[in-house]
Write an enzyme that holds these catalytic residues in place. Structure first.
Site, PDB file in Angstrom:
ATOM      1  N   ASN A 153     -33.117  27.558  -7.168  1.00 21.83           N
ATOM      2  CA  ASN A 153     -32.016  28.527  -7.251  1.00 21.83           C
ATOM      3  C   ASN A 153     -30.783  27.713  -7.553  1.00 21.83           C
ATOM      4  OD1 ASN A 153     -33.634  30.683  -6.337  1.00 21.83           O
ATOM      5  ND2 ASN A 153     -33.244  30.130  -4.205  1.00 21.83           N
ATOM      6  N   HIS A 166     -31.125  20.350  -5.993  1.00 18.47           N
ATOM      7  CA  HIS A 166     -32.370  20.412  -5.224  1.00 18.47           C
ATOM      8  C   HIS A 166     -33.177  21.629  -5.642  1.00 18.47           C
ATOM      9  CE1 HIS A 166     -29.834  23.314  -3.107  1.00 18.47           C
ATOM     10  NE2 HIS A 166     -30.938  23.863  -2.651  1.00 18.47           N
TER      11      HIS A 166
END
Ligand code: H2U
EC number: 2.7.7.12
Length: 353
Positions: A153, A166
């Site tokens: 995301n 990440h």
């Protein structure tokens, strides 16, 4: 009667992977917008924030100290949605009150020690560490889990809780809804037409490259799927028939690093912001499926960006979409034309050239 024109007239398009339809309303892109405008994401992220739990050397809220990592760093999610152990719900004979066991593992992969980088701003060698980590996580978690979902995301608008680069890995002992439908649709397609759906699809897209194909490399093709729902939704496919991420060869992985950098740079260049999206990989299921014939599957990455007309106006999947069918305001071909016109040099680096 006027002749049908896909870029003018409302129509339905079939998504053979999900076995559903999307309403395409190209004329609606011209409508004025007075609704919600998202805040432009703050682009100034410090390289190292001593309070950020994903940065090297920092202490996470649970007291664990991150190592002084130099490329990727993987850890078990401190707030996992799924856990390997635990009691199962009781079986029920009532069709209206069904529950089933849900076990699994949730992991976090930090891409790089620097918080001010994103995948398109990273060096290809650093992207390579990410791809290798995706592969090793798929192999390890896939031994016992039926589905290993790698997803990123990016951007607060997509629910990203931390600006540090990440992604997440959620592995489950059950086959979740999306891959479950895709397993059925791809199996039925191969039984009916004799070859994997997405292999056939890519062959056909490559015969009319000027419509939806965005970028090609030796081993990969990036395109806007004919049935795309989100305004700038895209798909990345290997040229070869590949079942799973862990089956990629050295050459395919090397090529993928540059492809990822290029396509994500193009996304960032669209509105000159760090482009928000949810992305993830779908390939053949794992666990007990590793022993079964999964030749109907083809590996693909999916990119779902929420933005519609600017850095601040988002496509809302509400109202009709929630209650009836997904709908989009411009055609896949119009989105492809816009993306194809963008440079492959990141806007943050353009002025220094
Ligand atoms: P998202 O940005 O996509 O939410 O991913 C961040 C994940 O990192 C999130 O699932 C985890 C969150 O639970 N996390 C930890 O496990 N430990 C922390 O100290 C911070 C965030």
């Amino acid at each position: 009667m006027e002749k049908f024109n896909a870029s003018e007239h409302p129509h339905l398009r079939y998504n053979p992977l999900k076995d559903d339809w999307v309403v395409v309303s190209p004329h609606r892109a011209k409508r004025p917008w007075q609704g919600q405008v998202e805040k432009k994401a703050v682009e100034e992220v410090p390289r190292h924030d001593p309070k950020n739990p994903l940065c090297p050397r920092n202490t996470r809220p649970n007291g664990k100290v991150n190592p002084d990592y130099k490329n990727t760093f993987i850890f078990d999610n401190d707030f996992p949605a799924l856990m390997p152990d635990g009691p199962d719900p009781p079986k029920s004979d009532d069709p209206l009150f069904q529950a089933a066991p849900a076990h699994g593992n949730c992991r976090v992969i930090c891409f790089h020690p620097y918080s001010d980088l994103t995948l398109p701003l990273m060096e290809v060698d650093d992207i390579r560490h990410v791809i290798d980590t995706w592969q090793s996580e798929m192999i390890n978690l896939g031994k016992v889990n039926t589905w290993v979902q790698v997803f990123e995301n990016r951007g607060a608008v997509m629910g990203c809780s931390n600006p540090h680069p990440h992604c997440q890995v959620w592995a489950s002992t059950f086959l979740p809804n999306e891959p479950s439908v895709k397993d059925r649709t791809q199996r039925e397609f191969k039984e009916k037409y004799g070859l994997p759906m997405l292999v056939d699809y890519l062959n056909k897209e490559l015969q009319k490259k000027d419509e939806r194909v965005l970028l090609e490399s030796a081993h990969w093709v990036w395109l806007v799927p004919y049935w795309a729902t989100w305004p700038f939704e895209t798909m990345l496919l290997p040229r070869r028939h590949v079942l799973r991420l862990q089956d990629l060869t050295e050459d395919e992985k090397k090529d993928l690093c540059q492809m990822m950098k290029d396509l994500l740079t193009i996304y960032d260049n669209l509105f000159e912001i760090s482009f928000p999206y949810s992305m993830g990989w779908h390939g053949a299921p794992t666990g007990k499926f590793l022993e079964e014939d999964c030749s109907h599957w083809q590996l693909h990455a999916l990119f779902y960006p929420p933005l519609l007309r600017s850095a601040t106006v988002k496509k809302f999947m509400v109202g009709y979409e929630m209650l009836a069918s997904a709908q989009r305001d411009m055609t896949a071909e119009q989105a492809a034309t816009r993306l194809r016109a963008l440079p492959r040099t990141h806007y943050k680096h353009q002025s220094s050239q």
